[in-house]
Write an enzyme that holds these catalytic residues in place. Structure first.
Site, PDB file in Angstrom:
ATOM      1  N   HIS A   6       0.831  -1.207   0.000  1.00  0.00           N
ATOM      2  CA  HIS A   6       0.000   0.000   0.000  1.00  0.00           C
ATOM      3  C   HIS A   6       0.872   1.267   0.000  1.00  0.00           C
ATOM      4  O   HIS A   6       2.027   1.214  -0.397  1.00  0.00           O
ATOM      5  CB  HIS A   6      -0.988  -0.044   1.153  1.00  0.00           C
ATOM      6  CG  HIS A   6      -1.802  -1.316   1.168  1.00  0.00           C
ATOM      7  ND1 HIS A   6      -2.855  -1.547   0.333  1.00  0.00           N
ATOM      8  CD2 HIS A   6      -1.670  -2.458   1.920  1.00  0.00           C
ATOM      9  CE1 HIS A   6      -3.359  -2.754   0.552  1.00  0.00           C
ATOM     10  NE2 HIS A   6      -2.650  -3.340   1.518  1.00  0.00           N
ATOM     11  N   GLU A  60      -2.406   0.341   7.984  1.00  0.00           N
ATOM     12  CA  GLU A  60      -1.537  -0.699   7.444  1.00  0.00           C
ATOM     13  C   GLU A  60      -0.343  -0.133   6.681  1.00  0.00           C
ATOM     14  O   GLU A  60       0.784  -0.632   6.814  1.00  0.00           O
ATOM     15  CB  GLU A  60      -2.326  -1.650   6.539  1.00  0.00           C
ATOM     16  CG  GLU A  60      -1.473  -2.821   6.055  1.00  0.00           C
ATOM     17  CD  GLU A  60      -2.142  -3.655   4.992  1.00  0.00           C
ATOM     18  OE1 GLU A  60      -1.478  -4.569   4.466  1.00  0.00           O
ATOM     19  OE2 GLU A  60      -3.317  -3.380   4.665  1.00  0.00           O
ATOM     20  N   GLU A  71       1.834 -11.660   6.007  1.00  0.00           N
ATOM     21  CA  GLU A  71       0.865 -10.861   6.769  1.00  0.00           C
ATOM     22  C   GLU A  71       1.293 -10.941   8.231  1.00  0.00           C
ATOM     23  O   GLU A  71       1.196 -11.994   8.858  1.00  0.00           O
ATOM     24  CB  GLU A  71      -0.538 -11.427   6.591  1.00  0.00           C
ATOM     25  CG  GLU A  71      -1.016 -11.520   5.147  1.00  0.00           C
ATOM     26  CD  GLU A  71      -1.672 -10.233   4.661  1.00  0.00           C
ATOM     27  OE1 GLU A  71      -1.588  -9.223   5.381  1.00  0.00           O
ATOM     28  OE2 GLU A  71      -2.271 -10.240   3.572  1.00  0.00           O
TER      29      GLU A  71
END
Length: 691
Positions: free
Chosen positions: A524, A538, A656
């Site tokens: 991102h 995030e 993750e």
């Protein structure tokens, strides 16, 4: 006839005793403790007192070089999770010799706890033997009573309730009737069979005599009774092991394959010889005889409704009966799994991946009926065993560096059995207080000289010294010490190096040349914040962890390429383009997670378009090390259809690091120290990949 069989059985039993007795005496005389003032002694206990412990040449447990008697004291040279390196004194007829090899760690008990273990085991076996004797006595009484009752027993048996799962009622009733026969009935049936055999023999003789009278056979011709029936080759069922299990035209791998079957396909065949099975295949509707190599299939031993505990960290469920197959799902050590037996080496299980049921395979050595016994090192001084997980009462304490045995309990605690005044008590050890697995490392000696000590004290005996700048090999041990193996007069000795006396060696100094290039991809960025939860964004989390990882990698001699180093937006296709054009060795994408507020832990994804096996290996290395460093929940390693790893042509993985919408995960991710441990885990995972 019956008396002859009994006499033959007694004779064989007596012969076996005579053959085994000298071996037992010889083995018994080999028990001897190892000597050495600075050596750590342990005691080996087999599963049963009359069994022996195999001594292997290597950690893989493939080659047995000797067997060690139960309750034997040996020298522990190196303790690991599955196998431990020990030195065993083997006594021959003329001399003694020291044998070094590996034994299963589950058989190793610290010398200080051996007496308690021995006493507890003796009591357990006394209870077991007492129960067995009682059971045998009751069984004998029941048999005697059944002989007296006679026909009444048979009648009672046939009136018993049928089994709940009675798929073939007629067969079940026949079996029940057979079980209820009395001795008199068995004798009657035997006499009946003998009469039938005599009739058959007489008929054969009459036929022979008739043929002799007609001149159609010689006077010496006889028809053997065995000629009346010929046993057909049994039909076997197996599973194809290789990607393409061939059915060959002849019993030769160089002959033409008639047909091929994919891995996991169920096949039927018959024995042919020591190397081949025979089989019938259909080509264009016509049957053809063919041959299958025994190494290409494995016989089925199906049994449903089984369950067992994961014995490794982690245990994988594979897409095929092969450890090189893709991994459907992974489970933590100690997790209870359900499956059905398939072959001698594989179980079959159903797992759910993204809500879709898939058939998977678990290796039989990866699961067991009992919780696995683990071995670790007391990390704190002291390390406390508590009565419960609230830490309200300390049952026992151990010094830093002591070897402890325990079992999985949950994500935070181990359970352990300790002995107080000869009585067993259940306790709990916090995972942060234990070094459950040692990692090999290399570093540079900082002191002149850099010393290896005999115990965890700088005032203890110095085993060996190295000059400043020397490259040293050692293993992680406690908060303040490394463990190392040094050789004195050609013999290995366990020693300890203080952490302040060594420093990190650059990657190139430990043999990893040329310099490895790593692409780090913080997910991102810019106008794309990613997921958010519990005050975390995030994109910020990903960049923070990536920059920490970059710094650690560069300290170890790696070259690092970042897809972004600030809060900017990078298209997914551009991230893959950077990786593909960089000449890098691996690509690691770093992300945060979210789902429903209850999901937690670390998960790592790979994709199989390019560099499938290397990507799978990279994903497991990252997952294992990050979970180890952070004590996070091991969620899974799985295939994931994400653009950045799907379109990247070098080995790649997407990790993750935790769930932002889970309260506990989020609380940890907010801590700078926790994010640093994630970065350290990624570093170690990358180092493991390049080993």
């Amino acid at each position: 006839m019956e008396k002859s069989i009994k006499l033959l059985s007694y004779f064989l039993f007596l012969s076996m005793i005579i053959m085994v007795y000298p071996h037992v005496v010889s083995a018994e005389s080999s028990k001897e403790d190892s000597n050495g003032d600075n050596e750590e002694k342990v005691v080996l206990f087999a599963g049963n007192p009359n069994e022996k412990i195999p001594l292997y040449k290597e950690k893989s447990g493939e080659t047995i070089i000797s067997h060690i008697e139960d309750n034997t004291t040996v020298v522990l040279l190196e303790a690991e999770e599955t196998f431990s390196l020990v030195e065993y004194i083997q006594r021959g007829e003329a001399e003694e010799s020291a044998v070094t090899g590996y034994v299963p760690s589950k058989f190793v008990v610290p010398l200080s706890e051996a007496d308690d273990f021995r006493l507890n085991r003796e009591n357990a076996f006394k209870d077991k033997n007492s129960a067995e004797i009682k059971g045998e006595t009751e069984e004998a009484k029941n048999q005697e009573q059944s002989l007296k009752v006679g026909n009444e027993t048979e009648e009672a048996i046939t009136e018993q309730k049928e089994p709940e799962y009675n798929r073939e009622p007629e067969v079940q009733q026949e079996k029940q009737a057979e079980q209820g026969k009395t001795t008199v009935e068995e004798d009657a049936e035997t006499n009946k069979k003998e009469k039938e055999l005599k009739k058959e023999k007489k008929a054969v003789e009459e036929i022979t005599e008739q043929k002799q009278e007609n001149g159609r056979s010689s006077s010496t011709q006889k028809v053997p009774l065995a000629s009346f029936s010929k046993a057909a080759a049994p039909t076997l069922t197996g599973i194809a092991l290789s990607d393409k299990a061939h059915v060959y035209e002849s019993a030769s791998a160089s002959s033409k394959p008639l047909k091929s079957y994919a891995q996991g396909h169920i096949l039927k065949f018959s024995p042919h010889n020591a190397t081949w099975y025979s089989a019938t295949v259909y080509l264009n509707g016509k049957p053809h005889s063919g041959y299958i190599l025994k190494t290409d299939v494995e016989l089925l031993v199906q049994q449903e409704g089984l369950q067992g505990y994961a014995l490794k960290q982690p245990v994988h469920v594979y897409s095929g009966p092969d450890r090189n197959s893709a991994v459907h799902k992974s489970y933590d050590i100690g997790h209870l799994l359900k499956y059905e037996s398939l072959t001698a080496n594989w179980h079959k299980a159903t797992v759910y991946v993204n809500g879709v049921a898939k058939t998977g395979y678990i290796h039989t050595s990866d699961v067991g009926s009992q919780l696995p016994q683990l071995k670790g090192i007391a990390k704190r001084n002291p390390t406390v065993v508590y009565a419960d997980t609230s830490r309200s009462q300390a049952l026992k304490t151990y010094q830093e560096g002591q070897t402890l045995i325990f079992r999985p309990y949950n994500n935070t605690w181990y359970s352990a059995t300790i002995y107080l005044n000869g009585q067993a008590h259940s306790g709990f050890i916090h995972k942060n207080d234990i070094v459950s697995s040692q990692q090999s490392e290399k570093g540079i000696g900082l002191k002149s000289p850099t010393r290896v000590y005999s115990s965890l004290s700088t005032s203890s005996e110095i085993l060996k010294s190295y000059s400043q700048g020397s490259i040293l090999k050692y293993r992680t041990y406690t908060d303040n010490w490394y463990e190392a193996t040094v050789y004195i007069d050609g013999k290995p000795k366990i020693g300890y190096i203080h952490k302040n006396d060594v420093g990190t060696a650059p990657v190139n100094d430990v043999g990893a040349a040329p310099v490895k290039i790593v692409v780090l991809d913080p997910g991102h960025g810019g106008h794309d914040p990613g997921t958010q939860g519990n005050g975390l964004v995030e994109k910020e989390l990903n960049l923070d962890i990536a920059l920490r990882t970059k710094s650690l990698l560069e300290q170890r001699g790696f070259k690092v390429i970042m897809t972004r180093s600030s809060d900017v937006f990078i298209e997914l296709r551009d991230r893959s383009r950077i990786a593909n054009s960089s000449g890098a060795d691996i690509f690691v994408s770093i992300h945060g997670n979210s789902f429903n507020g209850s999901a937690k832990g670390v998960e790592t994804f790979w994709y199989g378009t390019y560099e499938k096996q290397n990507s799978i290996r990279l994903a497991h290395n990252l997952q294992n090390r990050v979970v180890e460093k952070t004590n996070s929940y091991y969620r899974r390693v799985a295939e994931g259809n994400f653009h950045v790893i799907r379109e990247t042509k070098i080995p790649s993985a997407l990790i993750e690091t935790g769930f932002l919408d889970h309260p506990a995960d989020a609380a940890n991710l907010k801590k700078s120290s926790f994010r640093q441990r994630i970065a350290e885990g990624i570093l170690l995972g990358i180092i493991d990949y390049f080993k």
